[in-house]
Motif scaffolding. Structure first.
Motif, PDB file in Angstrom:
ATOM      1  N   HIS A   1       0.063   8.233   9.308  1.00  0.00           N
ATOM      2  CA  HIS A   1       1.527   8.130   9.423  1.00  0.00           C
ATOM      3  C   HIS A   1       2.225   9.147   8.544  1.00  0.00           C
ATOM      4  CE1 HIS A   1       0.681   4.632  11.826  1.00  0.00           C
ATOM      5  NE2 HIS A   1      -0.283   4.431  10.978  1.00  0.00           N
TER       6      HIS A   1
ATOM      7  N   THR B   1      -7.830  16.350  10.885  1.00  0.00           N
ATOM      8  CA  THR B   1      -8.111  14.914  10.780  1.00  0.00           C
ATOM      9  C   THR B   1      -9.593  14.692  11.072  1.00  0.00           C
ATOM     10  OG1 THR B   1      -7.661  12.718  11.675  1.00  0.00           O
ATOM     11  CG2 THR B   1      -7.451  14.553  13.203  1.00  0.00           C
ATOM     12  N   LEU B   2     -10.127  13.642  10.508  1.00  0.00           N
ATOM     13  CA  LEU B   2     -11.557  13.352  10.691  1.00  0.00           C
ATOM     14  C   LEU B   2     -11.848  13.019  12.148  1.00  0.00           C
ATOM     15  CD1 LEU B   2     -11.900  11.114   7.538  1.00  0.00           C
ATOM     16  CD2 LEU B   2     -12.953  13.371   7.820  1.00  0.00           C
ATOM     17  N   ASN B   3     -10.830  12.519  12.864  1.00  0.00           N
ATOM     18  CA  ASN B   3     -11.053  12.112  14.255  1.00  0.00           C
ATOM     19  C   ASN B   3      -9.719  12.108  15.004  1.00  0.00           C
ATOM     20  OD1 ASN B   3     -11.522  10.709  16.664  1.00  0.00           O
ATOM     21  ND2 ASN B   3     -13.277   9.660  15.753  1.00  0.00           N
TER      22      ASN B   3
ATOM     23  N   CYS C   1      -3.895  -1.654  10.425  1.00  0.00           N
ATOM     24  CA  CYS C   1      -3.712  -3.069  10.064  1.00  0.00           C
ATOM     25  C   CYS C   1      -2.737  -3.723  11.039  1.00  0.00           C
ATOM     26  CB  CYS C   1      -3.218  -3.167   8.628  1.00  0.00           C
ATOM     27  SG  CYS C   1      -3.261  -4.868   8.047  1.00  0.00           S
TER      28      CYS C   1
ATOM     29  N   ALA D   1     -11.765  18.106   5.518  1.00  0.00           N
ATOM     30  CA  ALA D   1     -11.449  19.001   4.406  1.00  0.00           C
ATOM     31  C   ALA D   1     -12.292  18.568   3.222  1.00  0.00           C
ATOM     32  CB  ALA D   1      -9.970  18.901   4.048  1.00  0.00           C
TER      33      ALA D   1
ATOM     34  N   ALA E   1      -2.912  14.048   2.842  1.00  0.00           N
ATOM     35  CA  ALA E   1      -2.459  12.720   3.294  1.00  0.00           C
ATOM     36  C   ALA E   1      -3.656  11.970   3.849  1.00  0.00           C
ATOM     37  CB  ALA E   1      -1.373  12.878   4.355  1.00  0.00           C
TER      38      ALA E   1
ATOM     39  N   TYR F   1      -8.987   6.699   3.730  1.00  0.00           N
ATOM     40  CA  TYR F   1     -10.305   7.239   4.109  1.00  0.00           C
ATOM     41  C   TYR F   1     -11.070   7.866   2.949  1.00  0.00           C
ATOM     42  CZ  TYR F   1      -8.750   6.784   8.982  1.00  0.00           C
ATOM     43  OH  TYR F   1      -8.295   6.303  10.181  1.00  0.00           O
TER      44      TYR F   1
ATOM     45  N   PRO G   1     -11.347   2.887   8.166  1.00  0.00           N
ATOM     46  CA  PRO G   1     -10.993   1.668   8.887  1.00  0.00           C
ATOM     47  C   PRO G   1     -11.548   1.675  10.314  1.00  0.00           C
ATOM     48  CG  PRO G   1      -9.096   3.119   8.768  1.00  0.00           C
ATOM     49  CD  PRO G   1     -10.177   3.741   7.920  1.00  0.00           C
TER      50      PRO G   1
ATOM     51  N   GLY H   1      -6.701  -5.123   2.620  1.00  0.00           N
ATOM     52  CA  GLY H   1      -7.537  -5.900   3.536  1.00  0.00           C
ATOM     53  C   GLY H   1      -6.834  -6.146   4.850  1.00  0.00           C
TER      54      GLY H   1
ATOM     55  N   TYR I   1     -11.967  -7.483   7.085  1.00  0.00           N
ATOM     56  CA  TYR I   1     -12.678  -6.789   6.002  1.00  0.00           C
ATOM     57  C   TYR I   1     -11.667  -6.263   4.991  1.00  0.00           C
ATOM     58  CZ  TYR I   1     -11.109  -2.583   8.483  1.00  0.00           C
ATOM     59  OH  TYR I   1     -10.334  -1.626   9.101  1.00  0.00           O
TER      60      TYR I   1
ATOM     61  N   ILE J   1     -10.952  -2.834   2.439  1.00  0.00           N
ATOM     62  CA  ILE J   1     -11.360  -1.430   2.333  1.00  0.00           C
ATOM     63  C   ILE J   1     -10.945  -0.921   0.962  1.00  0.00           C
ATOM     64  CG2 ILE J   1      -9.224  -0.521   3.355  1.00  0.00           C
ATOM     65  CD1 ILE J   1     -11.048   1.623   4.739  1.00  0.00           C
TER      66      ILE J   1
ATOM     67  N   SER K   1       1.372   1.345   0.047  1.00  0.00           N
ATOM     68  CA  SER K   1       0.710   0.649   1.141  1.00  0.00           C
ATOM     69  C   SER K   1       1.726   0.462   2.251  1.00  0.00           C
ATOM     70  CB  SER K   1       0.226  -0.724   0.679  1.00  0.00           C
ATOM     71  OG  SER K   1      -0.462  -1.342   1.744  1.00  0.00           O
TER      72      SER K   1
HETATM   73  C1  LIG Z   1      -8.009  -2.514   6.229  1.00  0.00           C
HETATM   74  C2  LIG Z   1      -6.600  -2.073   6.070  1.00  0.00           C
HETATM   75  C3  LIG Z   1      -5.653  -2.977   5.720  1.00  0.00           C
HETATM   76  C4  LIG Z   1      -4.332  -2.592   5.528  1.00  0.00           C
HETATM   77  N1  LIG Z   1      -3.436  -3.513   5.191  1.00  0.00           N
HETATM   78  C5  LIG Z   1      -2.147  -3.152   5.079  1.00  0.00           C
HETATM   79  C6  LIG Z   1      -1.173  -4.135   4.800  1.00  0.00           C
HETATM   80  O1  LIG Z   1      -1.511  -5.273   4.690  1.00  0.00           O
HETATM   81  N2  LIG Z   1       0.123  -3.765   4.673  1.00  0.00           N
HETATM   82  C7  LIG Z   1       0.476  -2.475   4.819  1.00  0.00           C
HETATM   83  O2  LIG Z   1       1.640  -2.202   4.683  1.00  0.00           O
HETATM   84  N3  LIG Z   1      -0.422  -1.519   5.095  1.00  0.00           N
HETATM   85  C8  LIG Z   1      -1.725  -1.851   5.226  1.00  0.00           C
HETATM   86  N4  LIG Z   1      -2.645  -0.923   5.509  1.00  0.00           N
HETATM   87  C9  LIG Z   1      -2.289   0.360   5.244  1.00  0.00           C
HETATM   88  C10 LIG Z   1      -1.883   1.273   6.268  1.00  0.00           C
HETATM   89  O3  LIG Z   1      -2.832   1.441   7.172  1.00  0.00           O
HETATM   90  C11 LIG Z   1      -1.630   2.522   5.549  1.00  0.00           C
HETATM   91  O4  LIG Z   1      -0.637   2.268   4.644  1.00  0.00           O
HETATM   92  C12 LIG Z   1      -1.194   3.685   6.335  1.00  0.00           C
HETATM   93  O5  LIG Z   1      -1.989   3.874   7.429  1.00  0.00           O
HETATM   94  C13 LIG Z   1      -1.231   4.876   5.413  1.00  0.00           C
HETATM   95  O6  LIG Z   1      -0.899   5.985   6.122  1.00  0.00           O
HETATM   96  P1  LIG Z   1      -1.437   7.416   5.651  1.00  0.00           P
HETATM   97  O7  LIG Z   1      -0.837   8.405   6.539  1.00  0.00           O
HETATM   98  O8  LIG Z   1      -1.254   7.575   4.192  1.00  0.00           O
HETATM   99  O9  LIG Z   1      -3.007   7.369   5.875  1.00  0.00           O
HETATM  100  P2  LIG Z   1      -3.891   6.895   7.081  1.00  0.00           P
HETATM  101  O10 LIG Z   1      -3.105   6.270   8.144  1.00  0.00           O
HETATM  102  O11 LIG Z   1      -4.984   6.127   6.455  1.00  0.00           O
HETATM  103  O12 LIG Z   1      -4.464   8.282   7.681  1.00  0.00           O
HETATM  104  C14 LIG Z   1      -5.244   9.146   6.923  1.00  0.00           C
HETATM  105  C15 LIG Z   1      -5.632  10.329   7.781  1.00  0.00           C
HETATM  106  O13 LIG Z   1      -6.314  11.278   6.968  1.00  0.00           O
HETATM  107  C16 LIG Z   1      -7.458  11.757   7.635  1.00  0.00           C
HETATM  108  N5  LIG Z   1      -8.380  12.213   6.602  1.00  0.00           N
HETATM  109  C17 LIG Z   1      -8.770  11.528   5.502  1.00  0.00           C
HETATM  110  N6  LIG Z   1      -9.571  12.296   4.734  1.00  0.00           N
HETATM  111  C18 LIG Z   1      -9.681  13.499   5.372  1.00  0.00           C
HETATM  112  C19 LIG Z   1     -10.355  14.737   5.090  1.00  0.00           C
HETATM  113  N7  LIG Z   1     -11.074  14.903   3.983  1.00  0.00           N
HETATM  114  N8  LIG Z   1     -10.242  15.752   5.969  1.00  0.00           N
HETATM  115  C20 LIG Z   1      -9.499  15.623   7.107  1.00  0.00           C
HETATM  116  N9  LIG Z   1      -8.816  14.482   7.435  1.00  0.00           N
HETATM  117  C21 LIG Z   1      -8.909  13.450   6.569  1.00  0.00           C
HETATM  118  C22 LIG Z   1      -7.917  10.601   8.477  1.00  0.00           C
HETATM  119  O14 LIG Z   1      -8.709  11.041   9.535  1.00  0.00           O
HETATM  120  C23 LIG Z   1      -6.552  10.040   8.948  1.00  0.00           C
HETATM  121  O15 LIG Z   1      -6.112  10.789  10.052  1.00  0.00           O
HETATM  122  C24 LIG Z   1      -3.975  -1.262   5.690  1.00  0.00           C
HETATM  123  C25 LIG Z   1      -4.933  -0.323   6.060  1.00  0.00           C
HETATM  124  C26 LIG Z   1      -6.238  -0.730   6.249  1.00  0.00           C
HETATM  125  C27 LIG Z   1      -7.269   0.250   6.627  1.00  0.00           C
END
Ligand SMILES: Cc1cc2nc3c(=O)[nH]c(=O)nc-3n(C[C@H](O)[C@H](O)[C@H](O)COP(=O)(O)OP(=O)(O)OC[C@H]3O[C@@H](n4cnc5c(N)ncnc54)[C@H](O)[C@@H]3O)c2cc1C
Length: 621
Positions: free
Chosen positions: A18, A38-40, A49, A127, A158, A162, A178, A205, A345, A347, A379
Motif C-alpha cells: 500500500h 516487488t517479490l511477487n 489482513c 532488492a 516500503a 516481508y 503473509p 497477527g 497466524y 507474522i 500498522s
Molecule cells: C498477518 C498480518 C496481520 C495484519 N494485521 C493487521 C491489523 O490487524 N491491522 C492493520 O491495520 N494492519 C494489519 N496488517 C498490516 C497490513 O497488512 C500492513 O499494514 C500493510 O500491508 C503495510 O503496507 P506496506 O505497503 O508497508 O507493506 P506490505 O503491504 O507488506 O507490502 C510490502 C511489499 O514489499 C515487497 N518487498 C518486501 N521486501 C522486498 C525486497 N527486498 N525486494 C523487493 N520487494 C520487497 C513485497 O513484495 C510487497 O510488495 C497485517 C498484516 C499481516 C501480514
C-alpha cells in the motif's frame, strides 16, 4: 553474482504494498522515470489482513490521500462490497468511512492502474542492497538478488511485513511473508544496518478464513451497508447500491476456556514470538487474558470477495496451534460446523526506528533514501499508503529542487501520523486513532480537500479533473456558508421553532443559529428554501460547521498559537550539547532527533517547556 545494469531511473521503489503503490504512482505521475520492485507481482496492493479500507481515523486518512491526488480512495471505491459511516451516533470529529473490499479485485485494479501509468516500470525481484556513492551519504541505486542493478537518484524502501518475515502458529514457524508469499531474507536488513539504520522486530497477527458454505448465517445479526453515503474519493460518482452484508457474532465461555487451557502452547506466551505486537489490535488470546472479566468478545464475519467463499473472522486473530484454532472457532455461534480455509497466524518482521527520518520521510544519514509504510513501525494499509504518498512526492520535489511537502498536525491526520513517527517514534506497531489528533474537529472526514488539495496541486499531483471538482466544491461551500448567515424573520420560523419547543424569537435568526438550536438543516431548508444547487455533502459540512462553531473557533485559535512555534525554524547545524541552560536529557533528545522547528522540538518527549524557553532565547540571540 554476475551484475548487470537493469536500467537507469530517477527513482526506485522497493515494495508494491500500500505504501509502494502510492510512492510509485506519485513519482511517475509527477514525471519521474520510476521502477517498482516487488517479490511477487501477484502481491501488488495485497490486503494481507482485514478485507476493508478505512475505519475510525483510517477513513480520514484515505480521504486525505485522495484530496492530495493519491490512488487508495479511487481504488477502494472500485472494489467496494459494502460501505458504512462508523460512529454515526457520535460527534462529527469521530465519524469515519469504512469500506468492505473485494481483495482480489482491489489487487487487480491497482495492478492495472500501475501497469498503465506512463514513466513506471514494474519488476518482480528482490532488492538485497541499497547502493550509495563512495562517501556513503548519497543513494545511487539498488542491487537485486539476480544481479540486476537499478541506477537511480532516489530510493523508497516500503518492504512492509516481508523483511525477514516469519509466520508462526503454535509450534509451527516458517520464514515467509503473509499468505505464503516469499519473505525478503536475501540480506536487505543487514544492508540497512550497514547504512546505520536501527532495526527492531515487530509482529502482527491475522484471523482464520472460514468457508461461507459452512456458516449458519440464519442465527446471526446482519450488518448492512449504507447506500445514501459519499464514497472515499471525490472523483467517484457514487457507492454501489447493491451491497454485501457482514454478520455479527461473539466468542463465549467455551471459546475462552479452550484458549485459557492452551495458553502454554501459545508462541506469544511461550516466548517463541519475540516481536512487539500492536496494543490496539490484540489477538483473541490477548483479549481473553487482558480482559478476563469480559464474558464475550464481538466478532464480525466479513466477505473477502464477491467471487470467493472465504469469510474473514474479524476480532479473532491468533497464533495458537492449528488444532486449537479448529476447536475454538467451532465454539462460536454460527461457526459450529465451520471449515477453516486459511488458518490464523502471527507474522514477525524487521522494521526501522522512524526517529532517524525527516518529516519528508527521507533518511537523515543518506540523501535520496526514503522509507514508508510498515517498515517505519506503523500498522495498517491506510497509514502505509499515506507515508508512501508523502515519501514519493518529496523524492520527486527534491529532484526538482522544489519546496518539500511537510504536512503539519492541523493539515491532516497524515500530518499527525508523520509528526508522531519522526518526533516521538514508536515502540509498537503504530495505529492511527482519532484521539491522536488534537485538532480532530477540524480534520474531519468531510473536508480534507479544503485543507489539502491546493498542497497536492502545488506538488504537481492533483490533476485538472480533480482540481475542477475541488474548485466547484469550494464555490458551493462559499455560497452555502453565506446562506447560513442569512437571517429569517421571526414569523417565518415560528412554527419550526415551536416544533423544537422554542419561543418565537424577538428578532431575526440566522440559519446557522437555528442549526445551533438543534434544528436539522434539511428542515430549515424545507421551511425557508434556498441552498439551490448545493450538494448534500456540502450541506452536511456547513451544518457541522454551524453545530460545532464554538469548538472550531477554539481549535483554530490553538492552531494559530501552535503555528507561531512551528514557524520558528531551527538551523540544522545547531550544537545542542553546548547549550548550557538546557537539561541533559533535553540536550541528548534534541541532538538525536534534530527537530526542524521549535514546534517539533516542543513535542519531543523529555523536552520541557522550560527547555523550549531556553532554546527560544538561544535562537533569538
Ligand atoms: C498477518 C498480518 C496481520 C495484519 N494485521 C493487521 C491489523 O490487524 N491491522 C492493520 O491495520 N494492519 C494489519 N496488517 C498490516 C497490513 O497488512 C500492513 O499494514 C500493510 O500491508 C503495510 O503496507 P506496506 O505497503 O508497508 O507493506 P506490505 O503491504 O507488506 O507490502 C510490502 C511489499 O514489499 C515487497 N518487498 C518486501 N521486501 C522486498 C525486497 N527486498 N525486494 C523487493 N520487494 C520487497 C513485497 O513484495 C510487497 O510488495 C497485517 C498484516 C499481516 C501480514
Amino acid at each position: 553474482m554476475n551484475k548487470f545494469i537493469e536500467g537507469q531511473f530517477d527513482a526506485v521503489v522497493i515494495g508494491a504494498g500500500h505504501a509502494g503503490c502510492e510512492s510509485a504512482l506519485a513519482l511517475a505521475r509527477t514525471g519521474k522515470k520510476t521502477a517498482m520492485l516487488t517479490l511477487n507481482l501477484d502481491s501488488i496492493a495485497f490486503m494481507a489482513c482485514n478485507p476493508s479500507i478505512g475505519g475510525t481515523a483510517k477513513g480520514q486518512i484515505v480521504r486525505e490521500i485522495d484530496a492530495l491526488g493519491g490512488e487508495m480512495g479511487i481504488n477502494a471505491d472500485k472494489a467496494l462490497l459494502q460501505i458504512r459511516m462508523l460512529n454515526r451516533g457520535k460527534g462529527a470529529a469521530v465519524q469515519s468511512l469504512r469500506g468492505q473490499e473485494d481483495k482480489n479485485y482491489y489487487h487487480t485494479v491497482m495492478k492495472q492502474t500501475l501497469e498503465n501509468t506512463p514513466n513506471l516500470k514494474i519488476l518482480q525481484g528482490e532488492a538485497i542492497e541499497i547502493l550509495t556513492d563512495e562517501s556513503g551519504s548519497k543513494v545511487t541505486g539498488v542491487l537485486t538478488s539476480f544481479g540486476g542493478v537499478l541506477e537511480c537518484k532516489a530510493v523508497i524502501v516500503a518492504t512492509g511485513v516481508y523483511l525477514n518475515g516469519s509466520v508462526i502458529a503454535g509450534e509451527w514457524k516458517q520464514n515467509s511473508g503473509p499468505n505464503g508469499f516469499q519473505a525478503s531474507n536475501g540480506g536487505l536488513t543487514e544492508n540497512l544496518i550497514k547504512h546505520g539504520f536501527k532495526v527492531r522486530r515487530f509482529k502482527t497477527g491475522t484471523p482464520a478464513r472460514v468457508d461461507a458454505r459452512t456458516i449458519d448465517f440464519s442465527v446471526l445479526d446482519i450488518q448492512d451497508g449504507e447506500t445514501d453515503i459519499y464514497p472515499f474519493s471525490f472523483l467517484s460518482e457514487r457507492v454501489p447500491q447493491k451491497q454485501r452484508p457482514c454478520y455479527l457474532t461473539y466468542t463465549n465461555e467455551n471459546t475462552h476456556d479452550i484458549i485459557k487451557a492452551n495458553l502454554h502452547r501459545s508462541p506469544l506466551y511461550g516466548g517463541l514470538i519475540k516481536g512487539t505486537g500492536p496494543r490496539y489490535c490484540p489477538s483473541i488470546e490477548d483479549k481473553v487474558v487482558r480482559f478476563s472479566d469480559k464474558e464475550r468478545h464481538q466478532l464480525f464475519l466479513e466477505p473477502e470477495g464477491a467471487d470467493t467463499n472465504e469469510i474473514y473472522v474479524q476480532g479473532m486473530s491468533t497464533s495458537l496451534p492449528h488444532d486449537v484454532q479448529k476447536a475454538m472457532y467451532r465454539t462460536v455461534k454460527g461457526l459450529e460446523n465451520c471449515e477453516i480455509m486459511r488458518y490464523a497466524y502471527a507474522i514477525e518482521y524487521d522494521c526501522i526506528d522512524s526517529l532517524d527520518l525527516y518529516p519528508t520521510l527521507e533518511y537523515k544519514k543518506i540523501e535520496g533514501l526514503y522509507t514508508a509504510g510498515q517498515i517505519n513501525g506503523t500498522s495498517g494499509y491506510e497509514e502505509a499508503a499515506a507515508q508512501g504518498l508523502i515519501a514519493g512526492l518529496n523524492a520527486s520535489l527534491k529532484m526538482d529542487n522544489k519546496e518539500p511537502l511537510i504536512l503539519s498536525r492541523d493539515d491532516g491526520y497524515i500530518g499527525v501520523l508523520i509528526d508522531d513517527l519522526v518526533t516521538k517514534g514508536t515502540n509498537e506497531p503504530y495505529r492511527m486513532m482519532t484521539s491522536r489528533a488534537e485538532y480532530r474537529i477540524v480534520l474531519r472526514q468531510d473536508n480534507p480537500d479544503f485543507r489539502l488539495t491546493e498542497k497536492g496541486r502545488k506538488a504537481g499531483l492533483v490533476t485538472d479533473e480533480r482540481y475542477g471538482v475541488y474548485l466547484k466544491r469550494v464555490e458551493e461551500y462559499k455560497k452555502a456558508s453565506e446562506e447560513m448567515q442569512i437571517t429569517a424573520k421571526p414569523k417565518e420560523v415560528e412554527d419550526l421553532l415551536s416544533k423544537y419547543a422554542y419561543q418565537k424569537p424577538q428578532s431575526g435568526i440566522s440559519r446557522a443559529d437555528l442549526v445551533r438550536r438543534g434544528i436539522p438543516l434539511s428542515e430549515i431548508i424545507e421551511t425557508l428554501g434556498g441552498f439551490e444547487g448545493i450538494s448534500k455533502e456540502i450541506l452536511d459540512t456547513v451544518e457541522i460547521d454551524a453545530k460545532y462553531s464554538g469548538y472550531l473557533e477554539k481549535g483554530l485559535e490553538q492552531i494559530e498559537k501552535a503555528k507561531r512555534l512551528e514557524q520558528k525554524k531551527i538551523p540544522g547545524d545547531i550544537d545542542y550539547l553546548s547549550i548550557g541552560g538546557l537539561r541533559l536529557e533535553a540536550r541528548q533528545k534534541l541532538d538525536k532527533i534534530r527537530p526542524t522547528s521549535l514546534g517539533q522540538a516542543s513535542r519531543i518527549s523529555g523536552v520541557s517547556p522550560a527547555d523550549i524557553a531556553v532554546l527560544m532565547v538561544y535562537l533569538t540571540k
